[in-house]
Design a protein around this motif. Sequence first.
Motif, PDB file in Angstrom:
ATOM      1  N   GLU A 116      -6.043 -51.083  -0.740  1.00 19.72           N
ATOM      2  CA  GLU A 116      -5.132 -51.515   0.308  1.00 19.72           C
ATOM      3  C   GLU A 116      -3.763 -51.774  -0.318  1.00 19.72           C
ATOM      4  OE1 GLU A 116      -7.635 -54.051   3.467  1.00 19.72           O
ATOM      5  OE2 GLU A 116      -7.859 -54.787   1.415  1.00 19.72           O
ATOM      6  N   ILE A 117      -2.718 -51.462   0.431  1.00 20.13           N
ATOM      7  CA  ILE A 117      -1.346 -51.623  -0.045  1.00 20.13           C
ATOM      8  C   ILE A 117      -0.741 -52.873   0.600  1.00 20.13           C
ATOM      9  CG2 ILE A 117       0.887 -50.527  -0.363  1.00 20.13           C
ATOM     10  CD1 ILE A 117      -1.431 -49.016  -1.639  1.00 20.13           C
ATOM     11  N   PHE A 118      -0.286 -53.799  -0.248  1.00 20.07           N
ATOM     12  CA  PHE A 118       0.311 -55.036   0.239  1.00 20.07           C
ATOM     13  C   PHE A 118       1.795 -55.053  -0.114  1.00 20.07           C
ATOM     14  CE2 PHE A 118       1.645 -59.432  -0.590  1.00 20.07           C
ATOM     15  CZ  PHE A 118       1.354 -60.026   0.626  1.00 20.07           C
ATOM     16  N   ASP A 119       2.646 -55.234   0.908  1.00 21.89           N
ATOM     17  CA  ASP A 119       4.090 -55.309   0.711  1.00 21.89           C
ATOM     18  C   ASP A 119       4.472 -56.775   0.493  1.00 21.89           C
ATOM     19  OD1 ASP A 119       6.903 -55.512   1.075  1.00 21.89           O
ATOM     20  OD2 ASP A 119       6.903 -53.644   2.217  1.00 21.89           O
ATOM     21  N   PRO A 120       4.926 -57.144  -0.713  1.00 21.84           N
ATOM     22  CA  PRO A 120       5.231 -58.549  -0.982  1.00 21.84           C
ATOM     23  C   PRO A 120       6.459 -59.071  -0.234  1.00 21.84           C
ATOM     24  CG  PRO A 120       5.899 -57.198  -2.838  1.00 21.84           C
ATOM     25  CD  PRO A 120       5.154 -56.298  -1.898  1.00 21.84           C
ATOM     26  N   VAL A 121       7.286 -58.170   0.323  1.00 21.48           N
ATOM     27  CA  VAL A 121       8.489 -58.591   1.056  1.00 21.48           C
ATOM     28  C   VAL A 121       8.156 -58.882   2.515  1.00 21.48           C
ATOM     29  CG1 VAL A 121      10.803 -57.933   1.799  1.00 21.48           C
ATOM     30  CG2 VAL A 121      10.009 -57.327  -0.501  1.00 21.48           C
ATOM     31  N   THR A 122       7.449 -57.963   3.156  1.00 25.07           N
ATOM     32  CA  THR A 122       7.143 -58.118   4.584  1.00 25.07           C
ATOM     33  C   THR A 122       5.818 -58.827   4.833  1.00 25.07           C
ATOM     34  OG1 THR A 122       5.999 -55.982   4.733  1.00 25.07           O
ATOM     35  CG2 THR A 122       8.396 -55.989   5.035  1.00 25.07           C
ATOM     36  N   GLY A 123       4.947 -58.812   3.830  1.00 27.15           N
ATOM     37  CA  GLY A 123       3.628 -59.396   4.008  1.00 27.15           C
ATOM     38  C   GLY A 123       2.632 -58.452   4.668  1.00 27.15           C
ATOM     39  N   ASP A 124       3.065 -57.219   4.970  1.00 26.74           N
ATOM     40  CA  ASP A 124       2.176 -56.249   5.602  1.00 26.74           C
ATOM     41  C   ASP A 124       1.138 -55.743   4.605  1.00 26.74           C
ATOM     42  OD1 ASP A 124       3.588 -56.440   7.961  1.00 26.74           O
ATOM     43  OD2 ASP A 124       4.897 -54.728   7.501  1.00 26.74           O
ATOM     44  N   ILE A 125      -0.075 -55.529   5.086  1.00 25.83           N
ATOM     45  CA  ILE A 125      -1.128 -54.953   4.255  1.00 25.83           C
ATOM     46  C   ILE A 125      -1.866 -53.907   5.076  1.00 25.83           C
ATOM     47  CG2 ILE A 125      -2.794 -56.773   4.882  1.00 25.83           C
ATOM     48  CD1 ILE A 125      -3.911 -56.457   1.992  1.00 25.83           C
ATOM     49  N   GLN A 126      -2.089 -52.751   4.474  1.00 22.97           N
ATOM     50  CA  GLN A 126      -2.773 -51.675   5.178  1.00 22.97           C
ATOM     51  C   GLN A 126      -3.588 -50.849   4.195  1.00 22.97           C
ATOM     52  OE1 GLN A 126       0.031 -48.857   6.884  1.00 22.97           O
ATOM     53  NE2 GLN A 126       1.478 -49.144   5.207  1.00 22.97           N
ATOM     54  N   GLU A 127      -4.651 -50.262   4.703  1.00 19.65           N
ATOM     55  CA  GLU A 127      -5.482 -49.410   3.867  1.00 19.65           C
ATOM     56  C   GLU A 127      -4.704 -48.175   3.448  1.00 19.65           C
ATOM     57  OE1 GLU A 127      -9.484 -46.696   4.394  1.00 19.65           O
ATOM     58  OE2 GLU A 127      -9.421 -48.667   5.370  1.00 19.65           O
ATOM     59  N   ALA A 128      -4.870 -47.772   2.212  1.00 20.91           N
ATOM     60  CA  ALA A 128      -4.197 -46.565   1.731  1.00 20.91           C
ATOM     61  C   ALA A 128      -4.613 -45.376   2.580  1.00 20.91           C
ATOM     62  CB  ALA A 128      -4.546 -46.322   0.264  1.00 20.91           C
ATOM     63  N   LYS A 129      -3.640 -44.563   2.982  1.00 27.46           N
ATOM     64  CA  LYS A 129      -3.915 -43.440   3.861  1.00 27.46           C
ATOM     65  C   LYS A 129      -4.668 -42.328   3.149  1.00 27.46           C
ATOM     66  CE  LYS A 129       0.121 -44.293   6.794  1.00 27.46           C
ATOM     67  NZ  LYS A 129       1.410 -43.738   7.313  1.00 27.46           N
ATOM     68  N   THR A 130      -4.331 -42.093   1.904  1.00 26.10           N
ATOM     69  CA  THR A 130      -4.954 -41.027   1.128  1.00 26.10           C
ATOM     70  C   THR A 130      -5.451 -41.592  -0.192  1.00 26.10           C
ATOM     71  OG1 THR A 130      -3.419 -39.408   2.083  1.00 26.10           O
ATOM     72  CG2 THR A 130      -4.636 -38.743   0.110  1.00 26.10           C
ATOM     73  N   TRP A 131      -6.735 -41.480  -0.444  1.00 25.40           N
ATOM     74  CA  TRP A 131      -7.288 -41.949  -1.715  1.00 25.40           C
ATOM     75  C   TRP A 131      -8.646 -41.295  -1.942  1.00 25.40           C
ATOM     76  CZ3 TRP A 131     -11.869 -44.859  -1.949  1.00 25.40           C
ATOM     77  CH2 TRP A 131     -12.354 -45.319  -0.720  1.00 25.40           C
ATOM     78  N   LYS A 132      -9.094 -41.325  -3.173  1.00 25.49           N
ATOM     79  CA  LYS A 132     -10.400 -40.763  -3.509  1.00 25.49           C
ATOM     80  C   LYS A 132     -10.903 -41.396  -4.800  1.00 25.49           C
ATOM     81  CE  LYS A 132      -8.326 -36.815  -5.963  1.00 25.49           C
ATOM     82  NZ  LYS A 132      -8.237 -35.330  -6.038  1.00 25.49           N
ATOM     83  N   ILE A 133     -12.192 -41.274  -5.023  1.00 29.57           N
ATOM     84  CA  ILE A 133     -12.800 -41.714  -6.278  1.00 29.57           C
ATOM     85  C   ILE A 133     -13.199 -40.468  -7.059  1.00 29.57           C
ATOM     86  CG2 ILE A 133     -14.761 -42.895  -7.324  1.00 29.57           C
ATOM     87  CD1 ILE A 133     -14.687 -44.880  -5.036  1.00 29.57           C
ATOM     88  N   LYS A 134     -12.700 -40.364  -8.283  1.00 29.81           N
ATOM     89  CA  LYS A 134     -12.946 -39.178  -9.099  1.00 29.81           C
ATOM     90  C   LYS A 134     -13.130 -39.591 -10.561  1.00 29.81           C
ATOM     91  CE  LYS A 134     -10.826 -34.732 -10.346  1.00 29.81           C
ATOM     92  NZ  LYS A 134      -9.640 -33.856 -10.172  1.00 29.81           N
TER      93      LYS A 134
END
Length: 211
Positions: A166-184
């Motif tokens: 998940e990506i957390f923006d320390p300025v706005t406080g917004d947090i959202q799941e990464a749109k593109t990711w994988k385990i490799k």
Amino acid sequence: GYAYDSFNEDALLNLSKVKDGKIQLSPGVSYGLLVVPGPHKLSPQTKVLTKYTAEKLLRLVKDGGNVLLCYQYPENSRSPGFIAKNTIEQIGKRHMMTSRPFLMESFKIFGLDPDFIATNETGAKAKKITWTHRRGSEFDIYFISNQKDSAQIVNLSLRVIGKIPEIFDPVTGDIQEAKTWKIKNGRTELPVFLDRNASVFVVLQQPTKLT
């Protein structure tokens, strides 16, 4: 890359121990490798290990910890450094190694893959990226900072699996799941957009069945 902390001889002698193959200084803080740098600008006189330091390093190694000596300490039998260096053959280079300087690109010889890898869109190492990593019992947090005066997209490879980034923006406080990711290959990979002189947290705590 690898994150690190520094500590003094007092902490080494009085706080350090080995647990589960890692050197621990306090509950919840452990390290896969202890590096003894030898003489440097801030400490130019450390050309000989004290008897107590040498004995403590040996104890850590014998208990299963990894130690890298980055200085060729004297080998005469009267030198405390002789105690540490002379046991490499007894214990094996898997746990203790002397190298000056250490020229390998990673610590894989100690079973430690890079914790953090950041590349640009061409696959080259991303420039002017700083980072740190903290791990709890059920989460991992990476702090990534763009030191450039221009935005960039970096491809991250993190030594973590089994969790959704998940990506957390320390300025706005917004947090959202990464749109593109994988385990490799035992790592979590994802692209991250970093604005000029900006930073983000990558938080991994929600479990996933992806492997």
